[in-house]
Design a protein around this motif. Sequence first.
Motif: not given
Length: 203
Positions: A149-161
């Motif tokens: 939605v916010d076009r943030l820098p891509a990151i693997r969701p599990q790593i971000g979590a």
Amino acid sequence: MSVVSVAEARHAMYRQQVLNAAEIEFGKAGFADTRMDAIAATAGLSLATVYKTFAGKGEIWDALHKDRMDALLASVEGSGDEGQSGLDRLLASVAAVARFLADNPAYLELNIRVGGWASSYHQAHGVQRSVWSAGIDMLAAGIQHAVDVDRLPAIRPQIGAAMVVSALQAWLTDWVVQERDRDIDAVIDEMQQHLRWMLAGSR
């Protein structure tokens, strides 16, 4: 009031006493080293009454984590605003988790003692493992939504979590070690700023 309802009320009261005591004792000694007689003593109940209320330590542990997670999720559901960006909603949820833990100091200290919130939840016991896994999955979904939605820098969701959970652990552990030397809102603000920088860069 019927005899059955009196018995049910007594059981509910004992159950809460045992869970509150277990939360304290698990926080002191961890799951493996906590003794049932220590839980009984802290609860102010006989060991026989504790065993009439719960079959054993594992059942107490599972009931404690389920009760606390249900309450935590209820607090998170009330956070955020539909008009907020994906990142702001995510950070509002993180703030709700931090406030819940701050408001439940025995449960916070239990989790600090266990450690490894982000990296070793698969080593947790019973319901705790599924609770932590579900929490990571929920955060990962929030990360992916914020990226989309916010076009943030891509990151693997599990790593971000995992980054979010690690931040919660680091800031809250420091807050407890420093004997809660400042208001929890100041801790949350600092943590949110750090997470915003990590996830969105200069935005």
